[in-house]
Scaffold this motif. Structure first.
Motif, PDB file in Angstrom:
ATOM      1  N   MET A   1       0.848  -1.187   0.000  1.00 28.84           N
ATOM      2  CA  MET A   1       0.000   0.000   0.000  1.00 28.84           C
ATOM      3  C   MET A   1       0.886   1.241   0.000  1.00 28.84           C
ATOM      4  SD  MET A   1      -2.919   1.044   2.726  1.00 28.84           S
ATOM      5  CE  MET A   1      -3.269   2.758   3.036  1.00 28.84           C
ATOM      6  N   LYS A   2       0.767   2.054  -1.051  1.00 25.87           N
ATOM      7  CA  LYS A   2       1.657   3.200  -1.205  1.00 25.87           C
ATOM      8  C   LYS A   2       0.882   4.496  -1.468  1.00 25.87           C
ATOM      9  CE  LYS A   2       5.459   0.367  -2.967  1.00 25.87           C
ATOM     10  NZ  LYS A   2       6.494   0.196  -4.018  1.00 25.87           N
ATOM     11  N   LYS A   3      -0.352   4.541  -0.969  1.00 25.67           N
ATOM     12  CA  LYS A   3      -1.158   5.740  -1.197  1.00 25.67           C
ATOM     13  C   LYS A   3      -1.867   6.154   0.092  1.00 25.67           C
ATOM     14  CE  LYS A   3      -4.877   5.227  -3.646  1.00 25.67           C
ATOM     15  NZ  LYS A   3      -5.759   4.904  -4.794  1.00 25.67           N
ATOM     16  N   ILE A   4      -2.178   7.451   0.173  1.00 26.85           N
ATOM     17  CA  ILE A   4      -2.940   7.975   1.307  1.00 26.85           C
ATOM     18  C   ILE A   4      -4.352   7.409   1.231  1.00 26.85           C
ATOM     19  CG2 ILE A   4      -3.769  10.069   2.435  1.00 26.85           C
ATOM     20  CD1 ILE A   4      -1.484  11.584   1.006  1.00 26.85           C
ATOM     21  N   ALA A   5      -4.896   6.995   2.376  1.00 23.39           N
ATOM     22  CA  ALA A   5      -6.219   6.371   2.368  1.00 23.39           C
ATOM     23  C   ALA A   5      -7.025   6.790   3.587  1.00 23.39           C
ATOM     24  CB  ALA A   5      -6.083   4.851   2.335  1.00 23.39           C
ATOM     25  N   LEU A   6      -8.338   6.891   3.394  1.00 22.55           N
ATOM     26  CA  LEU A   6      -9.247   7.207   4.493  1.00 22.55           C
ATOM     27  C   LEU A   6      -9.398   6.005   5.412  1.00 22.55           C
ATOM     28  CD1 LEU A   6     -12.051   9.064   2.507  1.00 22.55           C
ATOM     29  CD2 LEU A   6     -10.226  10.104   3.875  1.00 22.55           C
ATOM     30  N   LEU A   7      -9.741   6.280   6.680  1.00 15.71           N
ATOM     31  CA  LEU A   7      -9.935   5.238   7.678  1.00 15.71           C
ATOM     32  C   LEU A   7     -11.387   5.201   8.157  1.00 15.71           C
ATOM     33  CD1 LEU A   7      -6.779   5.737   9.949  1.00 15.71           C
ATOM     34  CD2 LEU A   7      -7.104   4.023   8.150  1.00 15.71           C
ATOM     35  N   ASP A   8     -11.850   4.022   8.430  1.00 16.88           N
ATOM     36  CA  ASP A   8     -13.127   3.807   9.117  1.00 16.88           C
ATOM     37  C   ASP A   8     -12.771   3.146  10.442  1.00 16.88           C
ATOM     38  OD1 ASP A   8     -15.701   3.396   9.914  1.00 16.88           O
ATOM     39  OD2 ASP A   8     -16.181   1.905   8.393  1.00 16.88           O
ATOM     40  N   ASN A   9     -13.020   3.849  11.554  1.00 10.89           N
ATOM     41  CA  ASN A   9     -12.463   3.439  12.841  1.00 10.89           C
ATOM     42  C   ASN A   9     -13.515   2.881  13.792  1.00 10.89           C
ATOM     43  OD1 ASN A   9      -9.757   4.620  12.249  1.00 10.89           O
ATOM     44  ND2 ASN A   9     -10.925   6.532  12.265  1.00 10.89           N
ATOM     45  N   PRO A  10     -13.137   1.876  14.583  1.00 10.55           N
ATOM     46  CA  PRO A  10     -14.079   1.314  15.561  1.00 10.55           C
ATOM     47  C   PRO A  10     -14.271   2.255  16.754  1.00 10.55           C
ATOM     48  CG  PRO A  10     -11.925   0.300  15.826  1.00 10.55           C
ATOM     49  CD  PRO A  10     -11.823   1.193  14.615  1.00 10.55           C
ATOM     50  N   VAL A  11     -15.440   2.186  17.361  1.00  7.98           N
ATOM     51  CA  VAL A  11     -15.694   2.915  18.604  1.00  7.98           C
ATOM     52  C   VAL A  11     -15.876   1.907  19.728  1.00  7.98           C
ATOM     53  CG1 VAL A  11     -16.715   4.905  17.444  1.00  7.98           C
ATOM     54  CG2 VAL A  11     -18.197   3.033  18.218  1.00  7.98           C
ATOM     55  N   ARG A  12     -15.643   2.383  20.954  1.00 11.49           N
ATOM     56  CA  ARG A  12     -15.816   1.549  22.147  1.00 11.49           C
ATOM     57  C   ARG A  12     -16.923   2.156  22.993  1.00 11.49           C
ATOM     58  NH1 ARG A  12     -13.155  -2.958  20.822  1.00 11.49           N
ATOM     59  NH2 ARG A  12     -12.534  -3.483  22.937  1.00 11.49           N
ATOM     60  N   ASN A  13     -17.900   1.331  23.342  1.00 10.94           N
ATOM     61  CA  ASN A  13     -19.089   1.818  24.041  1.00 10.94           C
ATOM     62  C   ASN A  13     -19.013   1.545  25.541  1.00 10.94           C
ATOM     63  OD1 ASN A  13     -20.284   0.556  21.128  1.00 10.94           O
ATOM     64  ND2 ASN A  13     -20.763   2.678  21.595  1.00 10.94           N
ATOM     65  N   TYR A  14     -17.935   2.038  26.169  1.00 10.81           N
ATOM     66  CA  TYR A  14     -17.801   1.863  27.610  1.00 10.81           C
ATOM     67  C   TYR A  14     -18.833   2.725  28.341  1.00 10.81           C
ATOM     68  CZ  TYR A  14     -13.234   0.136  26.039  1.00 10.81           C
ATOM     69  OH  TYR A  14     -12.221  -0.532  25.382  1.00 10.81           O
ATOM     70  N   ALA A  15     -19.227   2.266  29.537  1.00 10.95           N
ATOM     71  CA  ALA A  15     -20.321   2.920  30.266  1.00 10.95           C
ATOM     72  C   ALA A  15     -20.005   4.357  30.657  1.00 10.95           C
ATOM     73  CB  ALA A  15     -20.655   2.097  31.513  1.00 10.95           C
ATOM     74  N   TRP A  16     -18.729   4.710  30.763  1.00 10.39           N
ATOM     75  CA  TRP A  16     -18.364   6.066  31.214  1.00 10.39           C
ATOM     76  C   TRP A  16     -18.362   7.081  30.059  1.00 10.39           C
ATOM     77  CZ3 TRP A  16     -14.184   7.241  28.317  1.00 10.39           C
ATOM     78  CH2 TRP A  16     -13.307   6.207  27.965  1.00 10.39           C
ATOM     79  N   GLY A  17     -18.639   6.626  28.849  1.00  6.33           N
ATOM     80  CA  GLY A  17     -18.503   7.495  27.685  1.00  6.33           C
ATOM     81  C   GLY A  17     -19.611   8.518  27.529  1.00  6.33           C
ATOM     82  N   SER A  18     -19.308   9.545  26.753  1.00  3.87           N
ATOM     83  CA  SER A  18     -20.287  10.574  26.385  1.00  3.87           C
ATOM     84  C   SER A  18     -21.172  10.047  25.255  1.00  3.87           C
ATOM     85  CB  SER A  18     -19.559  11.836  25.932  1.00  3.87           C
ATOM     86  OG  SER A  18     -20.419  12.702  25.230  1.00  3.87           O
ATOM     87  N   ARG A  19     -22.424  10.450  25.252  1.00  4.61           N
ATOM     88  CA  ARG A  19     -23.334  10.063  24.177  1.00  4.61           C
ATOM     89  C   ARG A  19     -23.321  11.063  23.022  1.00  4.61           C
ATOM     90  NH1 ARG A  19     -27.380   6.205  25.835  1.00  4.61           N
ATOM     91  NH2 ARG A  19     -27.039   5.607  28.014  1.00  4.61           N
ATOM     92  N   SER A  20     -22.558  12.164  23.174  1.00  6.53           N
ATOM     93  CA  SER A  20     -22.653  13.210  22.157  1.00  6.53           C
ATOM     94  C   SER A  20     -21.330  13.592  21.488  1.00  6.53           C
ATOM     95  CB  SER A  20     -23.280  14.476  22.764  1.00  6.53           C
ATOM     96  OG  SER A  20     -22.516  14.930  23.865  1.00  6.53           O
ATOM     97  N   PHE A  21     -20.211  13.627  22.214  1.00  8.48           N
ATOM     98  CA  PHE A  21     -19.005  14.227  21.647  1.00  8.48           C
ATOM     99  C   PHE A  21     -18.529  13.501  20.392  1.00  8.48           C
ATOM    100  CE2 PHE A  21     -14.564  15.160  21.008  1.00  8.48           C
ATOM    101  CZ  PHE A  21     -14.523  16.537  21.177  1.00  8.48           C
ATOM    102  N   ILE A  22     -18.308  12.201  20.462  1.00  6.67           N
ATOM    103  CA  ILE A  22     -17.807  11.465  19.298  1.00  6.67           C
ATOM    104  C   ILE A  22     -18.860  11.368  18.198  1.00  6.67           C
ATOM    105  CG2 ILE A  22     -16.969   9.205  18.509  1.00  6.67           C
ATOM    106  CD1 ILE A  22     -15.378   9.006  21.123  1.00  6.67           C
ATOM    107  N   PRO A  23     -20.144  11.103  18.517  1.00  7.52           N
ATOM    108  CA  PRO A  23     -21.146  11.165  17.442  1.00  7.52           C
ATOM    109  C   PRO A  23     -21.193  12.522  16.749  1.00  7.52           C
ATOM    110  CG  PRO A  23     -22.042   9.996  19.323  1.00  7.52           C
ATOM    111  CD  PRO A  23     -20.715  10.544  19.760  1.00  7.52           C
ATOM    112  N   ASP A  24     -21.089  13.629  17.501  1.00  7.93           N
ATOM    113  CA  ASP A  24     -21.066  14.959  16.875  1.00  7.93           C
ATOM    114  C   ASP A  24     -19.846  15.115  15.970  1.00  7.93           C
ATOM    115  OD1 ASP A  24     -23.403  15.727  18.123  1.00  7.93           O
ATOM    116  OD2 ASP A  24     -22.414  16.828  19.736  1.00  7.93           O
ATOM    117  N   LEU A  25     -18.693  14.626  16.432  1.00 11.02           N
ATOM    118  CA  LEU A  25     -17.460  14.710  15.639  1.00 11.02           C
ATOM    119  C   LEU A  25     -17.613  13.968  14.317  1.00 11.02           C
ATOM    120  CD1 LEU A  25     -14.391  15.386  15.378  1.00 11.02           C
ATOM    121  CD2 LEU A  25     -13.947  13.244  16.604  1.00 11.02           C
ATOM    122  N   LEU A  26     -18.266  12.816  14.359  1.00  8.42           N
ATOM    123  CA  LEU A  26     -18.395  11.964  13.178  1.00  8.42           C
ATOM    124  C   LEU A  26     -19.618  12.310  12.322  1.00  8.42           C
ATOM    125  CD1 LEU A  26     -17.474   8.498  14.746  1.00  8.42           C
ATOM    126  CD2 LEU A  26     -15.967  10.095  13.532  1.00  8.42           C
ATOM    127  N   GLY A  27     -20.410  13.296  12.771  1.00  3.68           N
ATOM    128  CA  GLY A  27     -21.602  13.670  12.020  1.00  3.68           C
ATOM    129  C   GLY A  27     -22.703  12.639  12.093  1.00  3.68           C
TER     130      GLY A  27
END
Length: 402
Positions: A1-27
């Motif tokens: 692989m020798k080119k710039i490429a977009l990423l699709d990243n996993p999220v972790r749904n731990y109980a202490w997490g925010s319900r809004s910050f990362i969803p807002d970031l990802l649209g």
């Protein structure tokens, strides 16, 4: 692989997490149906990023295994046995994470070998060492971020205990006053952690009741009260009195070295760490707390927190001082009319756009990708050179040149 490429990243749904910050970031839809605690960018074996190549989603972990030198660079591939040495995250905490510390390399190697000899399964809940690596990390605030980091000086702990007035801790408090040094701090903390359960309950009840009376005088006392609501019989309730309480402002960061107690309490940030799962917990958790192993790992180094700002580098590339061989964290502050051109010699880089709109151009192949809020991508070491233009705030993880 020798080119710039977009990423699709996993999220972790731990109980202490925010319900809004990362969803807002990802649209995405916000608030989410469940907490979204972390976004992982990297090649962690349990949750690797997916690379978007020719309309296919390919595991970054598998791509590195197939073409390690192209993606990582020859020197990084050789140094880290064809593995990406860091994990890059967005972390969003609505509730406190556990108090914890991480071993250094020697402790990790010894602990991993010992638990292997004991035939403790890698996925066992009581296993401390999942690998042989250390886990230094840096956290950089994306919004006001409350955290605990390292022990306060003994004199400051004593003053705070006196302000609260916990008579049931008089013996331990007096012992620390007689030995206000690293050894005294170790003795004091060990006594707290090994306290008999009935006495611990009395101490915590008195501490919380006293802190409620003076909560307005010091944020540490307010946090004792807040933590008691979530973990009513956990010694971690006292941690804001023992550890430095910090509120990072946007763009400020701090390094977490091996052997240092810390906890992230509330807020959102960029986190970058060496690729390891070794965690020794000290409280604020229903999970295992191995007191003896934790006490072996802690350095009991007391002192004020050194808050970090990025150094002004060339071409809008502002680097945070990390002093680790596995990773480097940069803030790319691209303004209208700016053009950031990469050096020709670099390692692998992973980027995420937090604000704005920019374009990244592969100067060797001419490919152009858009970087908007929430977009992340990988730039393999084999990419000859790139240029970024637009108006955006981007965070970049890379491996320092050896």
């Amino acid at each position: 692989m020798k080119k710039i490429a977009l990423l699709d990243n996993p999220v972790r749904n731990y109980a202490w997490g925010s319900r809004s910050f990362i969803p807002d970031l990802l649209g995405e839809s916000s608030p989410a149906a469940e907490p979204v605690a972390e976004l992982w960018m990297g090649a962690h074996p349990t949750s690797p990023s997916m690379v978007l190549v020719n309309k296919e989603r390919l595991s970054l972990l598998e791509l590195i295994r197939e073409r390690p030198a192209d993606i990582l660079g020859e020197s990084v591939a050789k140094r880290y046995f064809n593995n990406l040495p860091f994990l890059f995250k967005v972390l969003a905490a609505a509730k406190p994470l556990s108090i914890q510390a991480h071993p250094n390399k020697d402790q990790a190697r010894e602990g991993f070998a010992r638990e292997n000899r004991q035939k403790i399964p890698l996925k066992a809940s009581h296993r401390n060492y999942k690998d042989e690596n250390h886990k230094p990390e840096i956290i950089c605030a994306l919004k006001p971020f409350w955290a605990l980091k390292g022990f306060r000086h003994a004199e400051e702990i004593i003053d705070l205990l006196d302000d609260i007035g916990i008579s049931s801790l008089e013996s331990e408090r007096n012992g620390l006053q007689k030995s206000p040094n690293r050894r005294g701090l170790q003795t004091f903390f060990s006594a707290l952690m090994m306290m008999e359960k009935a006495r611990r309950t009395r101490v915590l009840m008195e501490a919380v009741n006293q802190c409620k009376k003076v909560a307005h005088e010091n944020p540490a006392f307010e946090w004792v009260v807040r933590l008691s609501a979530a973990y009513p019989d956990d010694l971690g309730i006292l941690s804001p009195v023992l550890l430095n309480l910090v509120q990072l402002q946007k763009g400020e960061a701090m390094n977490i070295p091996a052997g240092e107690l810390h906890a992230y309490l509330e807020g959102a940030g960029i986190e970058l760490m060496a690729n390891s799962d070794n965690v020794l917990r000290g409280g604020l958790t229903p999970k295992q707390v191995d007191v003896q192993e934790l006490l072996k790992v802690l350095t009991f180094q007391a002192g004020k927190v050194n808050l970090l700002k990025p150094d002004q580098g060339a071409n809008c590339d502002r680097v945070y001082p990390t002093h680790t061989e596995e990773y480097s964290l940069s803030q790319l502050d691209i303004q209208e009319g700016d053009s950031l051109k990469s050096p020709k010699r670099r390692s692998v880089e992973i980027m995420i756009c937090l604000e704005g709109d920019a374009q990244i151009t592969d100067l060797g192949q001419g490919d152009v990708l858009s970087l908007r809020k929430g977009t992340s991508l990988i730039v393999p070491a084999a990419v000859e050179q790139y240029r970024i233009e637009g108006t955006a705030t981007i965070y970049k993880a890379s491996v320092p040149r050896s």
